[in-house]
Write a protein that holds these residues in place. Sequence first.
Motif, mmCIF file in Angstrom:
data_model
loop_
_atom_site.group_PDB
_atom_site.id
_atom_site.type_symbol
_atom_site.label_atom_id
_atom_site.label_comp_id
_atom_site.label_asym_id
_atom_site.label_seq_id
_atom_site.Cartn_x
_atom_site.Cartn_y
_atom_site.Cartn_z
ATOM 1 N N TYR A 136 -2.809 -2.782 13.259
ATOM 2 C CA TYR A 136 -2.518 -1.373 12.969
ATOM 3 C C TYR A 136 -3.582 -0.392 13.445
ATOM 4 N N GLY A 137 -4.676 -0.893 13.995
ATOM 5 C CA GLY A 137 -5.684 -0.005 14.567
ATOM 6 C C GLY A 137 -6.599 0.669 13.565
ATOM 7 N N GLU A 138 -6.520 0.284 12.311
ATOM 8 C CA GLU A 138 -7.416 0.824 11.291
ATOM 9 C C GLU A 138 -7.585 -0.202 10.187
ATOM 10 N N THR A 139 -8.621 -0.032 9.404
ATOM 11 C CA THR A 139 -8.883 -0.980 8.327
ATOM 12 C C THR A 139 -7.873 -0.791 7.197
ATOM 13 N N PRO A 140 -7.699 -1.797 6.357
ATOM 14 C CA PRO A 140 -6.787 -1.632 5.214
ATOM 15 C C PRO A 140 -7.188 -0.445 4.326
ATOM 16 N N TYR A 141 -8.486 -0.280 4.077
ATOM 17 C CA TYR A 141 -8.936 0.828 3.231
ATOM 18 C C TYR A 141 -8.608 2.169 3.879
ATOM 19 N N SER A 142 -8.832 2.284 5.168
ATOM 20 C CA SER A 142 -8.528 3.527 5.870
ATOM 21 C C SER A 142 -7.033 3.839 5.804
ATOM 22 N N CYS A 144 -6.103 14.387 -7.291
ATOM 23 C CA CYS A 144 -7.014 13.276 -6.980
ATOM 24 C C CYS A 144 -6.679 12.060 -7.829
ATOM 25 N N MET A 145 -6.533 12.247 -9.112
ATOM 26 C CA MET A 145 -6.228 11.138 -10.018
ATOM 27 C C MET A 145 -4.803 10.615 -9.813
ATOM 28 N N ALA A 146 -3.868 11.511 -9.507
ATOM 29 C CA ALA A 146 -2.463 11.114 -9.337
ATOM 30 C C ALA A 146 -2.251 10.205 -8.136
ATOM 31 N N VAL A 147 -3.088 10.347 -7.123
ATOM 32 C CA VAL A 147 -2.920 9.523 -5.921
ATOM 33 C C VAL A 147 -3.783 8.262 -5.950
ATOM 34 N N GLY A 148 -4.485 8.032 -7.056
ATOM 35 C CA GLY A 148 -5.225 6.781 -7.205
ATOM 36 C C GLY A 148 -6.694 6.839 -6.870
ATOM 37 N N CYS A 149 -7.221 8.009 -6.609
ATOM 38 C CA CYS A 149 -8.657 8.142 -6.346
ATOM 39 C C CYS A 149 -9.375 8.357 -7.669
ATOM 40 N N LEU A 172 -4.920 2.840 3.471
ATOM 41 C CA LEU A 172 -4.611 3.205 2.088
ATOM 42 C C LEU A 172 -5.036 4.639 1.797
ATOM 43 N N MET A 173 -6.232 5.012 2.232
ATOM 44 C CA MET A 173 -6.695 6.377 1.980
ATOM 45 C C MET A 173 -5.844 7.403 2.738
ATOM 46 N N MET A 227 0.829 -1.214 0.000
ATOM 47 C CA MET A 227 0.000 0.000 0.000
ATOM 48 C C MET A 227 0.856 1.255 0.000
ATOM 49 N N ASP A 228 1.956 1.243 0.753
ATOM 50 C CA ASP A 228 2.846 2.408 0.796
ATOM 51 C C ASP A 228 3.498 2.672 -0.554
ATOM 52 N N ARG A 229 3.873 1.609 -1.249
ATOM 53 C CA ARG A 229 4.546 1.745 -2.551
ATOM 54 C C ARG A 229 3.582 2.006 -3.697
ATOM 55 N N GLU A 230 2.482 1.286 -3.705
ATOM 56 C CA GLU A 230 1.582 1.274 -4.858
ATOM 57 C C GLU A 230 0.258 1.985 -4.590
ATOM 58 N N TYR A 231 0.258 2.998 -3.711
ATOM 59 C CA TYR A 231 -0.977 3.683 -3.320
ATOM 60 C C TYR A 231 -1.758 4.239 -4.503
ATOM 61 N N ALA A 232 -1.080 4.584 -5.589
ATOM 62 C CA ALA A 232 -1.755 5.195 -6.735
ATOM 63 C C ALA A 232 -2.427 4.164 -7.638
#
Length: 135
Positions: free
Chosen positions: A48-54, A79-84, A56-57, A16-21
């Motif tokens: 980690y105290g949070e969901t995978p989606y949280s 927005c598009m550059a970060v994968g949203c 990643l976001m 997730m840290d590498r491929e967040y986009a």
Amino acid sequence: MTPEELAHLRRARDLMDREYARPLDVPMMARAALMSPSHFARQFRTAYGETPYSYLMTRRIERAKALLRRGDLSVTEVCMAVGCTSLGSFSSRFSELVGESPSAYRARDHSATAPVPACWAKTVSRPSRFREAPS
């Protein structure tokens, strides 16, 4: 949780840290952790105290903040550059985590933080839904 499971979860978190986009979903992240999707989601939240989606976001919003500080990209481009893929969802999540809209954040003067090393700024300014928004 075993040390092996933690190592597998770190592998997914590193993805997730590498491929967040990239478009990432729970089944893809679970495969990286060598777990079923439901087991992965439960174990990730426990570790980690949070969901995978949280997580990643949050990573995407961190990167978006850096791109918005530069000021050379529009909010839509960021927005598009970060994968949203949805500007509305991105703006809502950004506002929830940062405490102001992406447009307001981009328009603000960031010159005071320019001399701060990026590693320190990232640690101090990491978006968190558990931290109070600035008033």
